[in-house]
Write a protein that holds these residues in place. Sequence first.
Motif, PDB file in Angstrom:
ATOM      1  N   PHE A   8     -17.856  -4.036 -13.171  1.00 38.48           N
ATOM      2  CA  PHE A   8     -17.701  -4.423 -13.680  1.00 38.48           C
ATOM      3  C   PHE A   8     -16.370  -5.085 -13.808  1.00 38.48           C
ATOM      4  O   PHE A   8     -15.451  -4.452 -13.543  1.00 38.48           O
ATOM      5  N   GLY A   9     -16.568  -6.260 -13.346  1.00 34.49           N
ATOM      6  CA  GLY A   9     -15.321  -6.774 -13.468  1.00 34.49           C
ATOM      7  C   GLY A   9     -15.001  -8.412 -13.717  1.00 34.49           C
ATOM      8  O   GLY A   9     -15.951  -8.963 -14.179  1.00 34.49           O
ATOM      9  N   ALA A  10     -13.866  -8.524 -13.850  1.00 37.67           N
ATOM     10  CA  ALA A  10     -13.389  -9.870 -14.440  1.00 37.67           C
ATOM     11  C   ALA A  10     -11.973 -10.700 -14.260  1.00 37.67           C
ATOM     12  O   ALA A  10     -10.983 -10.118 -12.873  1.00 37.67           O
ATOM     13  N   ASP A  11     -12.125 -11.735 -13.589  1.00 35.63           N
ATOM     14  CA  ASP A  11     -11.079 -12.182 -12.673  1.00 35.63           C
ATOM     15  C   ASP A  11     -10.220 -13.714 -13.402  1.00 35.63           C
ATOM     16  O   ASP A  11     -11.217 -14.740 -13.993  1.00 35.63           O
ATOM     17  N   PHE A  12      -9.409 -14.186 -13.739  1.00 36.01           N
ATOM     18  CA  PHE A  12      -9.115 -15.766 -14.449  1.00 36.01           C
ATOM     19  C   PHE A  12      -9.559 -17.041 -13.528  1.00 36.01           C
ATOM     20  O   PHE A  12      -9.957 -17.680 -13.794  1.00 36.01           O
ATOM     21  N   ASP A  13      -9.395 -16.420 -11.591  1.00 35.81           N
ATOM     22  CA  ASP A  13      -9.746 -17.156 -11.014  1.00 35.81           C
ATOM     23  C   ASP A  13     -11.465 -17.662 -10.320  1.00 35.81           C
ATOM     24  O   ASP A  13     -11.584 -16.821 -10.429  1.00 35.81           O
ATOM     25  N   PRO A  14     -11.774 -19.072 -10.359  1.00 31.61           N
ATOM     26  CA  PRO A  14     -13.448 -18.687 -10.339  1.00 31.61           C
ATOM     27  C   PRO A  14     -13.657 -18.062  -8.750  1.00 31.61           C
ATOM     28  O   PRO A  14     -14.224 -17.929  -8.680  1.00 31.61           O
ATOM     29  N   PHE A  15     -12.766 -18.860  -8.050  1.00 34.25           N
ATOM     30  CA  PHE A  15     -13.004 -18.802  -6.526  1.00 34.25           C
ATOM     31  C   PHE A  15     -12.835 -17.208  -6.350  1.00 34.25           C
ATOM     32  O   PHE A  15     -13.866 -16.533  -5.720  1.00 34.25           O
ATOM     33  N   LEU A  16     -12.093 -16.467  -6.496  1.00 37.04           N
ATOM     34  CA  LEU A  16     -11.923 -15.101  -6.575  1.00 37.04           C
ATOM     35  C   LEU A  16     -13.205 -14.496  -6.970  1.00 37.04           C
ATOM     36  O   LEU A  16     -13.829 -13.405  -6.633  1.00 37.04           O
ATOM     37  N   ARG A  17     -13.715 -15.136  -8.315  1.00 43.40           N
ATOM     38  CA  ARG A  17     -14.964 -14.148  -9.097  1.00 43.40           C
ATOM     39  C   ARG A  17     -15.729 -14.963  -8.048  1.00 43.40           C
ATOM     40  O   ARG A  17     -16.965 -13.371  -7.961  1.00 43.40           O
ATOM     41  N   ARG A  18     -16.343 -15.436  -7.838  1.00 48.11           N
ATOM     42  CA  ARG A  18     -17.385 -16.448  -6.541  1.00 48.11           C
ATOM     43  C   ARG A  18     -17.276 -15.075  -5.302  1.00 48.11           C
ATOM     44  O   ARG A  18     -18.291 -14.199  -4.875  1.00 48.11           O
ATOM     45  N   ALA A  19     -16.224 -15.144  -4.544  1.00 47.07           N
ATOM     46  CA  ALA A  19     -16.058 -13.401  -3.896  1.00 47.07           C
ATOM     47  C   ALA A  19     -16.300 -12.322  -3.616  1.00 47.07           C
ATOM     48  O   ALA A  19     -17.186 -12.139  -3.148  1.00 47.07           O
ATOM     49  N   THR A  20     -16.476 -11.955  -5.562  1.00 46.58           N
ATOM     50  CA  THR A  20     -16.347 -11.050  -4.998  1.00 46.58           C
ATOM     51  C   THR A  20     -17.475 -11.210  -4.987  1.00 46.58           C
ATOM     52  O   THR A  20     -19.139  -9.873  -5.591  1.00 46.58           O
ATOM     53  N   VAL A  21     -18.819 -11.877  -6.528  1.00 43.52           N
ATOM     54  CA  VAL A  21     -20.178 -11.968  -6.049  1.00 43.52           C
ATOM     55  C   VAL A  21     -20.175 -11.934  -4.547  1.00 43.52           C
ATOM     56  O   VAL A  21     -22.047 -11.100  -4.599  1.00 43.52           O
ATOM     57  N   MET A  22     -20.020 -12.831  -3.761  1.00 45.24           N
ATOM     58  CA  MET A  22     -20.411 -12.964  -2.008  1.00 45.24           C
ATOM     59  C   MET A  22     -20.178 -11.664  -1.260  1.00 45.24           C
ATOM     60  O   MET A  22     -21.009 -10.849  -1.163  1.00 45.24           O
ATOM     61  N   SER A  23     -19.733 -10.592  -2.609  1.00 44.04           N
ATOM     62  CA  SER A  23     -19.085  -9.076  -1.076  1.00 44.04           C
ATOM     63  C   SER A  23     -20.200  -8.316  -1.490  1.00 44.04           C
ATOM     64  O   SER A  23     -20.833  -7.355  -1.438  1.00 44.04           O
ATOM     65  N   LEU A  24     -20.355  -8.481  -3.385  1.00 41.28           N
ATOM     66  CA  LEU A  24     -21.726  -7.446  -4.320  1.00 41.28           C
ATOM     67  C   LEU A  24     -23.130  -7.722  -3.368  1.00 41.28           C
ATOM     68  O   LEU A  24     -23.111  -6.502  -3.238  1.00 41.28           O
ATOM     69  N   MET A  25     -22.545  -8.636  -3.626  1.00 45.14           N
ATOM     70  CA  MET A  25     -24.422  -9.235  -2.459  1.00 45.14           C
ATOM     71  C   MET A  25     -24.507  -8.837  -1.057  1.00 45.14           C
ATOM     72  O   MET A  25     -25.515  -8.331  -1.046  1.00 45.14           O
ATOM     73  N   THR A  26     -23.761  -8.845  -0.686  1.00 43.72           N
ATOM     74  CA  THR A  26     -23.116  -8.410   0.887  1.00 43.72           C
ATOM     75  C   THR A  26     -23.179  -7.353   1.241  1.00 43.72           C
ATOM     76  O   THR A  26     -24.672  -6.151   1.828  1.00 43.72           O
ATOM     77  N   LEU A  27     -22.964  -6.381  -0.138  1.00 47.30           N
ATOM     78  CA  LEU A  27     -23.088  -4.678   0.132  1.00 47.30           C
ATOM     79  C   LEU A  27     -24.285  -3.627  -0.973  1.00 47.30           C
ATOM     80  O   LEU A  27     -24.515  -3.193  -0.685  1.00 47.30           O
ATOM     81  N   THR A  28     -24.584  -4.867  -1.818  1.00 44.17           N
ATOM     82  CA  THR A  28     -26.045  -4.013  -2.411  1.00 44.17           C
ATOM     83  C   THR A  28     -26.864  -5.247  -3.258  1.00 44.17           C
ATOM     84  O   THR A  28     -28.026  -3.905  -3.659  1.00 44.17           O
ATOM     85  N   ASP A  29     -26.727  -6.158  -2.305  1.00 48.72           N
ATOM     86  CA  ASP A  29     -28.378  -6.602  -2.790  1.00 48.72           C
ATOM     87  C   ASP A  29     -27.762  -7.279  -4.503  1.00 48.72           C
ATOM     88  O   ASP A  29     -29.360  -7.429  -4.583  1.00 48.72           O
ATOM     89  N   THR A  30     -26.973  -7.748  -5.306  1.00 46.98           N
ATOM     90  CA  THR A  30     -27.272  -7.385  -6.341  1.00 46.98           C
ATOM     91  C   THR A  30     -25.768  -8.639  -6.255  1.00 46.98           C
ATOM     92  O   THR A  30     -25.481  -8.071  -6.173  1.00 46.98           O
ATOM     93  N   ALA A  31     -26.247  -9.481  -7.566  1.00 49.80           N
ATOM     94  CA  ALA A  31     -24.987 -10.386  -7.433  1.00 49.80           C
ATOM     95  C   ALA A  31     -23.705  -9.156  -9.044  1.00 49.80           C
ATOM     96  O   ALA A  31     -22.611  -9.372  -8.711  1.00 49.80           O
ATOM     97  N   GLY A  32     -24.696  -7.879  -9.349  1.00 51.04           N
ATOM     98  CA  GLY A  32     -23.643  -7.567 -10.519  1.00 51.04           C
ATOM     99  C   GLY A  32     -23.195  -8.172 -11.851  1.00 51.04           C
ATOM    100  O   GLY A  32     -23.924  -9.096 -11.585  1.00 51.04           O
ATOM    101  N   HIS A  33     -21.841  -7.975 -12.291  1.00 53.44           N
ATOM    102  CA  HIS A  33     -21.382  -8.011 -12.923  1.00 53.44           C
ATOM    103  C   HIS A  33     -19.295  -8.778 -12.608  1.00 53.44           C
ATOM    104  O   HIS A  33     -19.522  -7.407 -12.991  1.00 53.44           O
ATOM    105  N   ALA A  34     -20.052  -9.798 -12.128  1.00 56.54           N
ATOM    106  CA  ALA A  34     -18.305 -10.654 -12.313  1.00 56.54           C
ATOM    107  C   ALA A  34     -17.965 -11.551 -13.014  1.00 56.54           C
ATOM    108  O   ALA A  34     -18.918 -12.478 -13.168  1.00 56.54           O
ATOM    109  N   PHE A  35     -17.212 -11.383 -14.053  1.00 52.39           N
ATOM    110  CA  PHE A  35     -16.770 -12.464 -15.161  1.00 52.39           C
ATOM    111  C   PHE A  35     -15.645 -13.584 -14.207  1.00 52.39           C
ATOM    112  O   PHE A  35     -14.610 -13.100 -14.327  1.00 52.39           O
ATOM    113  N   GLN A  36     -15.511 -14.866 -15.090  1.00 57.53           N
ATOM    114  CA  GLN A  36     -14.555 -15.684 -15.274  1.00 57.53           C
ATOM    115  C   GLN A  36     -13.938 -15.054 -16.102  1.00 57.53           C
ATOM    116  O   GLN A  36     -14.946 -16.552 -16.838  1.00 57.53           O
ATOM    117  N   MET A  37     -13.058 -14.780 -16.233  1.00 57.82           N
ATOM    118  CA  MET A  37     -12.189 -15.096 -18.165  1.00 57.82           C
ATOM    119  C   MET A  37     -10.985 -14.134 -17.980  1.00 57.82           C
ATOM    120  O   MET A  37     -10.562 -13.313 -17.123  1.00 57.82           O
TER     121      MET A  37
END
Length: 297
Positions: A8-37
Amino acid sequence: AYADEHLFGADFDPFLRRATVMSLMTLTDTAGHAFQMDSLAFPDGHLPGNDEAYAFPQIRLGAVDVLMTNPPFGSDIPVSEDMILNTFRKSGGQYGVAYTWAKNSEGELTRGDGATAVSPERLFVQRAVEWVKPGGRIGIVLPNGILSNPGPADEAVRRFILDQCWVLGSVELPVETFIAEANVNILTTLLFLRRKTDRERQEEMEFGAADYPVFMAVAEKVGVDRRGNKVFVRTPDGEVVAEEEVEREILRIGGVEVPREIRRSVQKIDNDLPKIAKAYHDFAARYAHEFPWNADA
């Protein structure tokens, strides 16, 4: 499956959150749980990922097994929201970081009124501790000032850490670590902690502070210079040192899997961190049966 269930991950910045989701999709084939908060406002907060994150009991305060964070820091970005500071005062205990601190004539640390503004790194120390379960582990990047400055506010943070946690390791980093990408031109330290259990804190109150081994290291090179360019190991004559790199892959030939090794010569990056990581694991193995490395010891 591991990413879906345990990461699970969290960041205030929506861009960093989207970058994390893309990285997870590349590595694990799932969007995982990264939250903008806002991690400091959690479990409250107005950002869109706050309520979504709270739906997962695995990441509520006091429930996390391992927490890793590189928080923002600097006196030029203080946190002054009353809602956040009041929450930290209620939960901070004897050495809560959201207060003003001073020293009396005898040099003793004394707590004053609630602070109207607090640097974010101090709040993130308290939040990291609150987020992990008793016995949970923390890896956090902090400016060296918190760990060495004589001022009462920084001393209070150190007292909070020692009151709430066992210090497992401290690795000082050079300024090159963050200056190129984050424009942070100060010395920082990787601090590794384990949150004390209620029983451990009670035993300390009854029998005094425990004596235990702590890993410490200083990294002088991290593989890049101040501009972010790679730094290579060189001989006394200035020649770049090369090392052999082995890449393994599986080929499928006629329905049969055939392992293959590809060997290539690559320039050796001048980076102390892999050596320090190995030394840390060797240290942990050496003291594996001692407290607090083994919580049952």
